[in-house]
Write a protein that holds these residues in place. Structure first.
Motif: not given
Length: 149
Positions: A43-45, A75-80, A83-94, A100-104
């Motif tokens: 959430d922060r980054q 179903n709290l995190v999505k991993k994609t 595009p420029e480097d398919r070995r690198v996974y980016i994390l997003h909050l659903t 959940v993150a905001t509530t905590i």
């Protein structure tokens, strides 16, 4: 008899709930302390990679990957892939992950506000300045951020 720094930090960790298996329950989700840290950092980054978050938390990538998989199943995190480097996974909050993150975050801030309400302004500033100084000193240590062997 004066308390040792370790004893003071052990008591703080216990009172802060850092040793609890589950730190937080939000709706039907039981979230462990490490999962809470992962959600917070995602959430922060801005669009962090798995490697960035693992490094921020001082975790090896294998352990980190298992925790991320658990958060994906909840179903709290999505991993994609990047595009420029398919070995690198980016994390997003659903949407649910953001909730959940905001509530905590709100619960932790409420708890800390209550704790600090028992102090006057000088005491609050002293504690916060001391924590900052401790964190800065820990970074200078050769042993910082690595498991004790």
């Amino acid at each position: 008899m004066e308390e040792s720094p370790r004893e003071l930090l052990q008591v703080t960790a216990r009172r802060f709930g850092l040793l609890n298996k589950n730190c937080c329950s939000v709706g039907t989700n039981d979230i462990s302390m490490i999962q809470s840290h992962i959600l917070y950092e995602i959430d922060r980054q801005h669009e962090p990679s798995m490697q960035q978050i693992a490094e921020t938390l001082g975790m090896d990538i294998t352990t980190f990957s298992r925790q991320v998989q658990t958060l994906i199943k909840k179903n709290l995190v999505k991993k994609t892939t990047l595009p420029e480097d398919r070995r690198v996974y980016i994390l997003h909050l659903t949407t649910e992950g953001k909730f959940v993150a905001t509530t905590i975050d709100e619960n932790m801030n409420s708890y800390l506000n209550e704790v600090f309400s028992f102090m006057n302004e000088f005491e609050r500033e002293t504690v916060l300045r001391s924590i900052k100084l401790l964190n800065e000193s820990m970074l200078k240590s050769d042993k910082c951020c690595t498991p004790m062997g």
